[in-house]
Design a protein around this motif. Structure first.
Motif, PDB file in Angstrom:
ATOM      1  N   VAL A 116       0.866  -1.182   0.000  1.00 20.13           N
ATOM      2  CA  VAL A 116       0.000   0.000   0.000  1.00 20.13           C
ATOM      3  C   VAL A 116       0.899   1.227   0.000  1.00 20.13           C
ATOM      4  O   VAL A 116       1.730   1.400   0.891  1.00 20.13           O
ATOM      5  N   ALA A 117       0.753   2.067  -1.010  1.00 17.05           N
ATOM      6  CA  ALA A 117       1.617   3.235  -1.149  1.00 17.05           C
ATOM      7  C   ALA A 117       0.789   4.461  -1.541  1.00 17.05           C
ATOM      8  O   ALA A 117      -0.196   4.342  -2.277  1.00 17.05           O
ATOM      9  N   TRP A 158      -2.918   6.758  -4.960  1.00 14.35           N
ATOM     10  CA  TRP A 158      -2.309   5.712  -4.155  1.00 14.35           C
ATOM     11  C   TRP A 158      -2.559   4.340  -4.765  1.00 14.35           C
ATOM     12  O   TRP A 158      -3.484   4.143  -5.547  1.00 14.35           O
ATOM     13  N   VAL A 159      -1.694   3.434  -4.398  1.00 14.75           N
ATOM     14  CA  VAL A 159      -1.615   2.126  -5.027  1.00 14.75           C
ATOM     15  C   VAL A 159      -1.755   1.040  -3.972  1.00 14.75           C
ATOM     16  O   VAL A 159      -1.194   1.147  -2.885  1.00 14.75           O
ATOM     17  N   ALA A 192      -9.618  -0.705   2.270  1.00 16.62           N
ATOM     18  CA  ALA A 192      -9.697   0.751   2.186  1.00 16.62           C
ATOM     19  C   ALA A 192     -10.972   1.204   1.486  1.00 16.62           C
ATOM     20  O   ALA A 192     -11.262   0.773   0.365  1.00 16.62           O
ATOM     21  N   PHE A 193     -11.691   2.087   2.144  1.00 18.62           N
ATOM     22  CA  PHE A 193     -12.948   2.603   1.614  1.00 18.62           C
ATOM     23  C   PHE A 193     -12.763   4.013   1.050  1.00 18.62           C
ATOM     24  O   PHE A 193     -11.815   4.721   1.383  1.00 18.62           O
ATOM     25  N   ASN A 201      -9.770  -5.108  -4.089  1.00 19.23           N
ATOM     26  CA  ASN A 201      -9.441  -5.122  -2.669  1.00 19.23           C
ATOM     27  C   ASN A 201     -10.358  -6.091  -1.912  1.00 19.23           C
ATOM     28  O   ASN A 201      -9.905  -6.912  -1.102  1.00 19.23           O
ATOM     29  N   VAL A 202     -11.645  -6.031  -2.202  1.00 19.98           N
ATOM     30  CA  VAL A 202     -12.600  -6.929  -1.551  1.00 19.98           C
ATOM     31  C   VAL A 202     -12.302  -8.382  -1.910  1.00 19.98           C
ATOM     32  O   VAL A 202     -12.296  -9.270  -1.045  1.00 19.98           O
TER      33      VAL A 202
END
Length: 266
Positions: free
Chosen positions: A77-78, A90-91, A114-115, A126-127
């Motif tokens: 996560v960046a 962001w990545v 992350a929402f 992500n989910v």
């Protein structure tokens, strides 16, 4: 005895120091020398340290010499694709497979949910990743720690600790397979207590950017513990201080012995 080794302490709670920031953020201030920062953190005798799997491998001797358990981060996560910059977008992507993570003999594996993203496909990925990792860890005895955060631009910063958002994010997190939740503290006991009590899994609080005040960090942790939290997973608010070992020791007093902030920090 706790269901999880991470929480198998005399108090049933845990103080975990997050040192996984280098994976996505690079050489963060006060973490340029990983060995020195790790040494300072371990001096305070935390219950666990959260790191990347390759960090765990390279500094295995330091962990072996300490009593701290290892937790590992599963994803990258960046805040930007430019190294060390916070310019967006962001990545986030899975970075390590389950075999690599479990080879570290961890007491927990952490991933981020992350929402607030503009990019619906990124959120869907992500989910998918969160639920798949939960399935892969099921039956291993290693809990899946899901960090629920409101980082997307569709959620204004002032709502990142809003009780309604945090409650909904926590519900989604454990419904997707979290064994432990890592969540923002909402700022007061009354709003945080229902979030903790409604969750059928242990809740631990995160730190976020350093506030610059050890007392403020301790106040938040004390409030979270009064609401029923099972401890903390905090990074910069510990190791970006003048004496990380002393901060860890103070947090241990609050989390394990129920000490007041005044007695823990003077």
């Amino acid at each position: 005895m706790s269901e999880f080794d991470l929480l198998d302490t005399e108090s049933g709670n845990a103080v975990v120091v997050a040192l996984d920031h280098g994976i996505g953020m690079g050489a963060v201030e006060e973490f340029e020398d990983p060995a020195t920062t790790l040494e300072a953190v371990l001096e305070g005798e935390p219950d666990g340290v959260l790191v990347g799997p390759h960090f765990a491998r390279r500094y295995s001797d330091a962990f072996t010499a300490s009593d701290a358990d290892v937790l590992v981060t599963a994803d990258f996560v960046a805040p930007s694709s430019q190294p060390g910059e916070n310019v967006g977008p962001w990545v986030q992507t899975p970075a390590f497979d389950t075999d690599r993570l479990l080879a570290c003999d961890p007491v927990g594996v952490k991933s981020v949910l992350a929402f607030g993203r503009h990019d619906r496909r990124a959120f869907e990925r992500n989910v998918d990743y969160i639920s798949a990792l939960a399935d892969e860890l099921d039956g291993t005895g290693v809990p899946h720690i899901v960090e629920t955060v409101m980082w997307g631009k569709e959620i204004p910063a002032r709502f990142e600790t809003d009780a309604r958002y945090v409650a909904n994010a926590c519900r989604i997190g454990w419904e997707l397979g979290a064994d432990i939740l890592k969540v923002p503290y909402t700022g007061d006991v009354d709003s945080f207590e229902p979030i903790v009590s409604d969750a059928p899994v242990p809740t631990m609080v995160l730190g976020g950017p350093s506030s610059g005040s050890v007392r403020a960090t301790l106040d938040d942790v004390a409030g979270a513990m009064a609401a029923g939290a099972r401890g903390l997973i905090v990074g910069r608010s510990i190791w970006q201080t003048e004496d990380p070992a002393a901060v860890v020791a103070a947090l241990r007093d609050v989390v394990h012995r129920g000490a007041s902030v005044e007695s823990a920090w003077g």
